[in-house]
Design a protein around this motif. Structure first.
Motif, PDB file in Angstrom:
ATOM      1  N   GLU A 160       0.843  -1.197   0.000  1.00  0.00           N
ATOM      2  CA  GLU A 160       0.000   0.000   0.000  1.00  0.00           C
ATOM      3  C   GLU A 160       0.877   1.246   0.000  1.00  0.00           C
ATOM      4  O   GLU A 160       1.829   1.354   0.769  1.00  0.00           O
ATOM      5  CB  GLU A 160      -0.907  -0.008   1.227  1.00  0.00           C
ATOM      6  CG  GLU A 160      -1.940   1.099   1.248  1.00  0.00           C
ATOM      7  CD  GLU A 160      -2.927   0.970   2.394  1.00  0.00           C
ATOM      8  OE1 GLU A 160      -3.537   1.992   2.770  1.00  0.00           O
ATOM      9  OE2 GLU A 160      -3.087  -0.161   2.913  1.00  0.00           O
ATOM     10  N   MET A 161       0.553   2.174  -0.871  1.00  0.00           N
ATOM     11  CA  MET A 161       1.329   3.401  -0.964  1.00  0.00           C
ATOM     12  C   MET A 161       1.066   4.305   0.234  1.00  0.00           C
ATOM     13  O   MET A 161      -0.081   4.436   0.667  1.00  0.00           O
ATOM     14  CB  MET A 161       0.984   4.149  -2.261  1.00  0.00           C
ATOM     15  CG  MET A 161       1.348   3.415  -3.535  1.00  0.00           C
ATOM     16  SD  MET A 161       0.761   4.292  -5.011  1.00  0.00           S
ATOM     17  CE  MET A 161       1.643   5.859  -4.854  1.00  0.00           C
ATOM     18  N   PRO A 162       2.111   4.961   0.798  1.00  0.00           N
ATOM     19  CA  PRO A 162       1.896   5.903   1.904  1.00  0.00           C
ATOM     20  C   PRO A 162       1.213   7.181   1.419  1.00  0.00           C
ATOM     21  O   PRO A 162       1.277   7.523   0.236  1.00  0.00           O
ATOM     22  CB  PRO A 162       3.318   6.186   2.395  1.00  0.00           C
ATOM     23  CG  PRO A 162       4.196   5.910   1.224  1.00  0.00           C
ATOM     24  CD  PRO A 162       3.534   4.791   0.469  1.00  0.00           C
ATOM     25  N   VAL A 168       2.096  13.032  -3.968  1.00  0.00           N
ATOM     26  CA  VAL A 168       3.086  13.323  -5.003  1.00  0.00           C
ATOM     27  C   VAL A 168       2.604  12.791  -6.350  1.00  0.00           C
ATOM     28  O   VAL A 168       2.679  13.483  -7.370  1.00  0.00           O
ATOM     29  CB  VAL A 168       4.454  12.713  -4.642  1.00  0.00           C
ATOM     30  CG1 VAL A 168       5.407  12.758  -5.844  1.00  0.00           C
ATOM     31  CG2 VAL A 168       5.077  13.453  -3.474  1.00  0.00           C
ATOM     32  N   TYR A 169       2.112  11.574  -6.352  1.00  0.00           N
ATOM     33  CA  TYR A 169       1.630  10.979  -7.601  1.00  0.00           C
ATOM     34  C   TYR A 169       0.485  11.803  -8.179  1.00  0.00           C
ATOM     35  O   TYR A 169       0.402  12.009  -9.395  1.00  0.00           O
ATOM     36  CB  TYR A 169       1.177   9.539  -7.357  1.00  0.00           C
ATOM     37  CG  TYR A 169       2.298   8.525  -7.440  1.00  0.00           C
ATOM     38  CD1 TYR A 169       3.566   8.808  -6.929  1.00  0.00           C
ATOM     39  CD2 TYR A 169       2.104   7.284  -8.022  1.00  0.00           C
ATOM     40  CE1 TYR A 169       4.594   7.885  -6.998  1.00  0.00           C
ATOM     41  CE2 TYR A 169       3.125   6.347  -8.098  1.00  0.00           C
ATOM     42  CZ  TYR A 169       4.366   6.656  -7.583  1.00  0.00           C
ATOM     43  OH  TYR A 169       5.381   5.733  -7.662  1.00  0.00           O
ATOM     44  N   LYS A 170      -0.402  12.259  -7.314  1.00  0.00           N
ATOM     45  CA  LYS A 170      -1.521  13.078  -7.779  1.00  0.00           C
ATOM     46  C   LYS A 170      -1.012  14.394  -8.361  1.00  0.00           C
ATOM     47  O   LYS A 170      -1.532  14.874  -9.375  1.00  0.00           O
ATOM     48  CB  LYS A 170      -2.495  13.339  -6.629  1.00  0.00           C
ATOM     49  CG  LYS A 170      -3.322  12.123  -6.235  1.00  0.00           C
ATOM     50  CD  LYS A 170      -4.283  12.457  -5.111  1.00  0.00           C
ATOM     51  CE  LYS A 170      -5.183  11.278  -4.762  1.00  0.00           C
ATOM     52  NZ  LYS A 170      -6.114  11.593  -3.649  1.00  0.00           N
ATOM     53  N   GLN A 171       0.016  14.967  -7.741  1.00  0.00           N
ATOM     54  CA  GLN A 171       0.608  16.195  -8.253  1.00  0.00           C
ATOM     55  C   GLN A 171       1.211  15.986  -9.640  1.00  0.00           C
ATOM     56  O   GLN A 171       1.186  16.877 -10.486  1.00  0.00           O
ATOM     57  CB  GLN A 171       1.676  16.704  -7.283  1.00  0.00           C
ATOM     58  CG  GLN A 171       1.127  17.239  -5.964  1.00  0.00           C
ATOM     59  CD  GLN A 171       2.215  17.521  -4.944  1.00  0.00           C
ATOM     60  OE1 GLN A 171       3.407  17.350  -5.218  1.00  0.00           O
ATOM     61  NE2 GLN A 171       1.818  17.947  -3.754  1.00  0.00           N
ATOM     62  N   PHE A 172       1.743  14.791  -9.866  1.00  0.00           N
ATOM     63  CA  PHE A 172       2.336  14.461 -11.156  1.00  0.00           C
ATOM     64  C   PHE A 172       1.279  14.043 -12.190  1.00  0.00           C
ATOM     65  O   PHE A 172       1.607  13.774 -13.343  1.00  0.00           O
ATOM     66  CB  PHE A 172       3.349  13.322 -11.012  1.00  0.00           C
ATOM     67  CG  PHE A 172       4.627  13.716 -10.315  1.00  0.00           C
ATOM     68  CD1 PHE A 172       5.002  15.044 -10.205  1.00  0.00           C
ATOM     69  CD2 PHE A 172       5.464  12.750  -9.783  1.00  0.00           C
ATOM     70  CE1 PHE A 172       6.174  15.420  -9.581  1.00  0.00           C
ATOM     71  CE2 PHE A 172       6.645  13.100  -9.150  1.00  0.00           C
ATOM     72  CZ  PHE A 172       7.007  14.447  -9.044  1.00  0.00           C
ATOM     73  N   VAL A 176      -3.465   6.600 -10.514  1.00  0.00           N
ATOM     74  CA  VAL A 176      -3.396   5.173 -10.216  1.00  0.00           C
ATOM     75  C   VAL A 176      -4.777   4.610  -9.923  1.00  0.00           C
ATOM     76  O   VAL A 176      -5.136   3.514 -10.385  1.00  0.00           O
ATOM     77  CB  VAL A 176      -2.443   4.918  -9.027  1.00  0.00           C
ATOM     78  CG1 VAL A 176      -2.393   3.436  -8.678  1.00  0.00           C
ATOM     79  CG2 VAL A 176      -1.044   5.429  -9.346  1.00  0.00           C
ATOM     80  N   ASP A 177      -5.573   5.351  -9.154  1.00  0.00           N
ATOM     81  CA  ASP A 177      -6.915   4.881  -8.803  1.00  0.00           C
ATOM     82  C   ASP A 177      -7.802   4.734 -10.038  1.00  0.00           C
ATOM     83  O   ASP A 177      -8.571   3.774 -10.152  1.00  0.00           O
ATOM     84  CB  ASP A 177      -7.572   5.823  -7.783  1.00  0.00           C
ATOM     85  CG  ASP A 177      -7.529   7.287  -8.210  1.00  0.00           C
ATOM     86  OD1 ASP A 177      -6.784   7.633  -9.152  1.00  0.00           O
ATOM     87  OD2 ASP A 177      -8.242   8.106  -7.584  1.00  0.00           O
ATOM     88  N   ASP A 183      -9.861   2.694  -5.262  1.00  0.00           N
ATOM     89  CA  ASP A 183      -9.154   3.766  -4.551  1.00  0.00           C
ATOM     90  C   ASP A 183      -8.253   3.219  -3.455  1.00  0.00           C
ATOM     91  O   ASP A 183      -7.965   3.902  -2.469  1.00  0.00           O
ATOM     92  CB  ASP A 183     -10.152   4.763  -3.959  1.00  0.00           C
ATOM     93  CG  ASP A 183     -11.149   4.109  -3.002  1.00  0.00           C
ATOM     94  OD1 ASP A 183     -11.065   2.871  -2.810  1.00  0.00           O
ATOM     95  OD2 ASP A 183     -11.995   4.829  -2.452  1.00  0.00           O
ATOM     96  N   SER A 184      -7.789   1.979  -3.627  1.00  0.00           N
ATOM     97  CA  SER A 184      -6.938   1.369  -2.592  1.00  0.00           C
ATOM     98  C   SER A 184      -5.506   1.875  -2.647  1.00  0.00           C
ATOM     99  O   SER A 184      -4.777   1.788  -1.660  1.00  0.00           O
ATOM    100  CB  SER A 184      -6.936  -0.156  -2.757  1.00  0.00           C
ATOM    101  OG  SER A 184      -6.304  -0.539  -3.970  1.00  0.00           O
ATOM    102  N   TRP A 185      -5.085   2.389  -3.803  1.00  0.00           N
ATOM    103  CA  TRP A 185      -3.717   2.852  -3.994  1.00  0.00           C
ATOM    104  C   TRP A 185      -2.707   1.781  -3.564  1.00  0.00           C
ATOM    105  O   TRP A 185      -1.773   2.043  -2.808  1.00  0.00           O
ATOM    106  CB  TRP A 185      -3.473   4.171  -3.274  1.00  0.00           C
ATOM    107  CG  TRP A 185      -4.156   5.325  -3.954  1.00  0.00           C
ATOM    108  CD1 TRP A 185      -5.463   5.701  -3.787  1.00  0.00           C
ATOM    109  CD2 TRP A 185      -3.606   6.205  -4.943  1.00  0.00           C
ATOM    110  NE1 TRP A 185      -5.758   6.765  -4.601  1.00  0.00           N
ATOM    111  CE2 TRP A 185      -4.642   7.102  -5.323  1.00  0.00           C
ATOM    112  CE3 TRP A 185      -2.350   6.337  -5.530  1.00  0.00           C
ATOM    113  CZ2 TRP A 185      -4.439   8.102  -6.272  1.00  0.00           C
ATOM    114  CZ3 TRP A 185      -2.150   7.331  -6.476  1.00  0.00           C
ATOM    115  CH2 TRP A 185      -3.191   8.213  -6.830  1.00  0.00           C
ATOM    116  N   THR A 186      -2.934   0.578  -4.039  1.00  0.00           N
ATOM    117  CA  THR A 186      -1.982  -0.517  -3.831  1.00  0.00           C
ATOM    118  C   THR A 186      -1.305  -0.833  -5.158  1.00  0.00           C
ATOM    119  O   THR A 186      -1.878  -0.613  -6.233  1.00  0.00           O
ATOM    120  CB  THR A 186      -2.667  -1.782  -3.295  1.00  0.00           C
ATOM    121  OG1 THR A 186      -3.654  -2.232  -4.241  1.00  0.00           O
ATOM    122  CG2 THR A 186      -3.334  -1.512  -1.953  1.00  0.00           C
TER     123      THR A 186
END
Length: 244
Positions: A160-162, A168-172, A176-177, A183-186
Motif C-alpha cells: 500500500e502506498m503511503p 506526489v503521484y496526484k501532483q504528477f 493510479v486509482d 481507490d486502494s492505492w496498492t
C-alpha cells in the motif's frame, strides 16, 4: 521520459542504461521535495520486511485465472500446459519504468518463444488500459488484469502506498486509482519469475526498488541454465513438453 528519449540509444542499448537515463532525467526535472518523498517510500518498503514474505525459488506458484486484453479468462495452469511461463508483474502503462521493461522484453520475445517459454505480464490496471498498453507498444505477449492486486498479494508482492507518496503521484497527474478502478492505492513490486510446467518457481527476481529491473538476457540465461527434468529438446533448440 515519456517520449522516445530513452530509446535513442537503439534497440541494443541495455535495459539498465535506459532505466538509468530515465532516472537521471527525472532527477533533473522533479521537485526536490517530491524526490525525497519517493526515495523515502522506496527505502521504507525495503526495510518493511516485505521481502521475507515474497514467493521464492522452489515455491509452488499460486494459480490464477485473470482477464486478458480481450476480456477472456486465461489461467496460469492453461499457460503451463504449453511449457514454462515467464511471469512479469508491473504497475501500469502510466509508469515509464514499466514501459521500458515490457518494451525490452518484447525485443527478445521471439527468443523466449523459440525456447518454448511463454511470456505473460500481470498488472492491477483495468482491462481497457492493458489493451491500450498492448496496442501502443505492439506487444506480442498476453497482459492480464489483476483487480485489487489480489494475485500480487498471493505472491507476496502487494503493498500500500503511503499518503505522502499518493499526494506526489496526484501532483504528477498519475491517476493510479483511475487506472486500477479502485481507490486502494496498492501496487505490486516489480517481479519477474520463471515457472515450470509443474507450477514450481525456478527463477525469481523481485525488487522493492521500481527503478531496477533485470535484463531480459539474464532471464533468458536462467531459462537455459535450468535443469529441465522430463523435457525433450529438438534440434531447433525449442523445448517440447510431455504430458505431466
Amino acid at each position: 521520459c515519456r517520449d522516445d528519449s530513452c530509446n535513442r540509444g537503439g534497440v541494443n542499448m541495455r535495459l539498465k542504461d535506459k532505466l538509468d537515463r530515465l532516472k537521471e532525467g527525472f532527477k533533473s526535472k522533479a521537485p526536490q521535495d517530491a524526490q525525497e518523498i519517493m526515495h523515502r517510500a522506496t527505502k521504507n518498503l525495503k526495510n518493511s520486511g516485505i521481502m521475507d514474505h515474497v514467493v521464492k525459488v522452489g515455491d509452488k506458484a499460486p494459480d490464477f485465472t485473470l482477464k486478458n486484453t480481450e476480456g477472456q479468462d486465461l489461467g496460469l495452469h492453461t499457460l503451463l500446459s504449453d511449457g514454462p511461463v515467464v511471469l512479469i508483474f508491473y504497475r501500469g502503462k502510466w509508469w515509464p519504468y514499466c514501459n521500458l521493461e515490457l518494451e525490452a522484453l518484447e525485443e527478445v520475445a521471439v527468443q523466449f518463444k523459440e525456447k518454448g517459454a511463454i511470456l505473460v505480464a500481470v498488472s492491477p490496471q483495468l482491462v481497457t488500459y492493458n489493451k491500450a498498453m498492448k496496442e501502443e507498444k505492439n506487444l506480442s505477449f498476453e497482459i492480464l488484469s489483476d483487480p485489487g492486486n489480489q494475485i500480487a498479494e498471493k505472491y507476496g508482492i502487494k503493498y500500500e502506498m503511503p499518503e505522502d507518496l499518493i499526494k506526489v503521484y496526484k501532483q504528477f497527474g498519475l491517476k493510479v486509482d483511475e487506472h486500477n478502478g479502485d481507490d486502494s492505492w496498492t501496487l505490486p513490486m516489480p517481479a519477474r519469475l520463471i515457472i515450470d510446467p509443474k507450477g514450481i518457481i525456478r527463477y525469481a527476481e523481485i525488487n522493492p526498488d521500481y527503478t531496477e529491473r533485470p535484463e531480459p538476457e539474464d532471464t533468458m540465461a536462467a531459462l537455459k541454465e535450468i535443469n529441465w527434468v522430463g523435457f525433450v529438446q529438438h534440434k531447433s533448440g525449442k523445448i517440447h513438453w510431455p504430458e505431466w
